[in-house]
Design an enzyme around this catalytic site. Structure first.
Site, PDB file in Angstrom:
ATOM      1  CE  LYS A  39      11.967  25.072  28.738  1.00  0.00           C
ATOM      2  NZ  LYS A  39      11.202  24.002  29.807  1.00  0.00           N
ATOM      3  CD  GLU A  64       9.591  21.455  28.888  1.00  0.00           C
ATOM      4  OE1 GLU A  64       9.479  22.447  28.387  1.00  0.00           O
ATOM      5  OE2 GLU A  64      10.393  21.202  30.157  1.00  0.00           O
ATOM      6  CB  CYS A 121      12.331  25.809  32.889  1.00  0.00           C
ATOM      7  SG  CYS A 121      12.771  24.470  34.099  1.00  0.00           S
ATOM      8  CG  ASN A 134       7.530  23.175  36.726  1.00  0.00           C
ATOM      9  OD1 ASN A 134       6.827  22.727  37.528  1.00  0.00           O
ATOM     10  ND2 ASN A 134       7.196  24.362  36.144  1.00  0.00           N
ATOM     11  CG  ASN A 179       6.991  25.816  28.692  1.00  0.00           C
ATOM     12  OD1 ASN A 179       6.430  26.790  29.297  1.00  0.00           O
ATOM     13  ND2 ASN A 179       7.581  25.028  29.167  1.00  0.00           N
ATOM     14  CD  GLU A 206       8.821  25.307  32.611  1.00  0.00           C
ATOM     15  OE1 GLU A 206       9.258  24.849  33.793  1.00  0.00           O
ATOM     16  OE2 GLU A 206       9.172  24.818  31.665  1.00  0.00           O
TER      17      GLU A 206
HETATM   18  N1  CDV Z   1      11.103  22.291  32.921  1.00  0.00           N
HETATM   19  C1  CDV Z   1      12.526  22.414  32.583  1.00  0.00           C
HETATM   20  O1  CDV Z   1      12.828  22.907  31.629  1.00  0.00           O
HETATM   21  N2  CDV Z   1      13.193  21.536  33.362  1.00  0.00           N
HETATM   22  C2  CDV Z   1      14.409  21.201  33.152  1.00  0.00           C
HETATM   23  C3  CDV Z   1      14.875  19.571  33.671  1.00  0.00           C
HETATM   24  C4  CDV Z   1      14.200  18.545  32.906  1.00  0.00           C
HETATM   25  C5  CDV Z   1      16.465  19.590  33.325  1.00  0.00           C
HETATM   26  C6  CDV Z   1      15.385  22.138  33.777  1.00  0.00           C
HETATM   27  O2  CDV Z   1      16.313  22.564  32.900  1.00  0.00           O
HETATM   28  O3  CDV Z   1      15.361  22.363  34.854  1.00  0.00           O
END
Ligand code: CDV
Length: 312
Positions: free
Chosen positions: A124, A143, A169, A194, A107, A47
């Site tokens: 996303k 975000e 993510c 991340n 994103n 990501e």
């Molecule tokens: N980049 C993300 O989406 N990170 C989230 C954290 C903040 C919980 C994740 O779901 O990994």
């Protein structure tokens, strides 16, 4: 003949706040060369792979925010990756911040085929975190401030000889993400993440971050009979520890390859896309066994309904 797609998961170590896109792209090119040497057809990157994970900082200046976004894909900074992939005959998936010509911020991730053409795009859907500065946190997760929720749904693309979907993510934590792609017969879900080790709203879960990471991706794979490739940006980035755990997961839910470090690292596996049928034709034969009438709340409501008898 099995349909083998040899997939490389290209984990990145930290990207510093002042690291140039050229430097990040050079690191990705080095991983892509390794992937080619090891016979890969597809390389999956994390990501927001071109910059540091900027939502950890509160910013107000629109120009400072937009500096983390790409106005075109490919652009001059990313072209070396596209050209190398085309030269090597490799497809890839790349996560980045997208700024559209009419000013929308997403994103996003693109799927690029072996000829260097963008054959799929994803934005996303599930944006974690918050909108305003919350100084009590050791770092922010903004975000919801910097991105809009994706407006493309969860499409599945016929590409590279298979049916491929993407998510990003936090999406991986939601069963709906995988199910919507499962209902399109997905054979491979690729995603980057991340994920900080420390989760400020519930620090009692910090020691479970790696477990939860694999738990949700393995469940998504098994419950939909699909390969899943999850790729981290890992390590200590600007003082924030990010989990690693990059892995390739079979449709049975088994992890078949996993990174061992928190730095730039490649893992490769020969993924037989026909193995999806072991699950999709049997235990999770949707056409035979699903009961959608009993699942209506999933699309009819957003929050939990806690009254009695709300399941019908
Ligand atoms: N980049 C993300 O989406 N990170 C989230 C954290 C903040 C919980 C994740 O779901 O990994």
């Amino acid at each position: 003949m099995p349909r083998i797609l040899t997939i490389a998961a290209a984990q990145l170590g930290p990207i510093a706040r002042d690291e140039s896109r050229a430097s990040a792209v050079a690191r990705m090119c080095a991983l892509m060369r390794q992937a080619s040497d090891r016979g890969a057809h597809l390389v999956v990157f994390p990501e927001l792979a071109l910059t540091t994970f900027f939502p950890r900082w509160y910013m107000e200046d629109p120009a400072a925010i937009d500096a983390y976004f790409e106005r075109q894909m490919p652009n001059a900074d990313v072209l070396p990756l596209f050209e190398l992939a085309r030269g090597l005959g490799l497809g890839f998936c790349l996560g980045y911040g997208e700024l559209t010509p009419d000013g929308h911020h997403f994103n996003a991730a693109v799927l690029v085929d072996a000829a260097g053409a963008i054959v799929g795009k994803y934005r996303k859907v599930h944006l974690p975190g918050h909108r305003e500065n919350e100084p009590w946190r050791p770092f922010q997760h903004l975000e919801k401030r910097y991105f809009e929720p994706g407006n493309l749904g969860f499409p599945v693309f016929e590409a590279l000889g298979g049916r491929i979907g993407m998510c990003i993510c936090n999406d991986r934590r939601w069963p709906e993400t995988f199910r919507v792609m499962g209902l399109q017969g997905v054979e491979l879900v690729v995603l980057g993440y991340n994920t900080p080790v420390h989760y400020p709203p519930a620090p009692e879960h910090d020691h479970l971050q790696d477990f939860h990471n694999h738990l949700v991706m393995q469940a998504g794979a098994y419950q939909n009979g699909t390969w899943v490739v999850g790729v981290a940006k890992a390590g200590r980035e600007e003082g924030c520890d990010l989990i690693g755990g990059t892995c390739i997961i079979a449709p049975t839910g088994e992890i078949v390859a996993q990174c061992a470090t928190l730095g730039d690292e490649l893992i490769v596996h020969d993924c037989d896309l026909d193995r999806c049928r072991e699950i999709q034709d049997n235990i999770f034969n949707f056409a035979l066994h699903r009961e959608p009438e009993s699942y209506r709340l999933i699309t009819e409501t957003k929050g939990a309904q806690r009254g009695p008898g709300t399941t019908s």
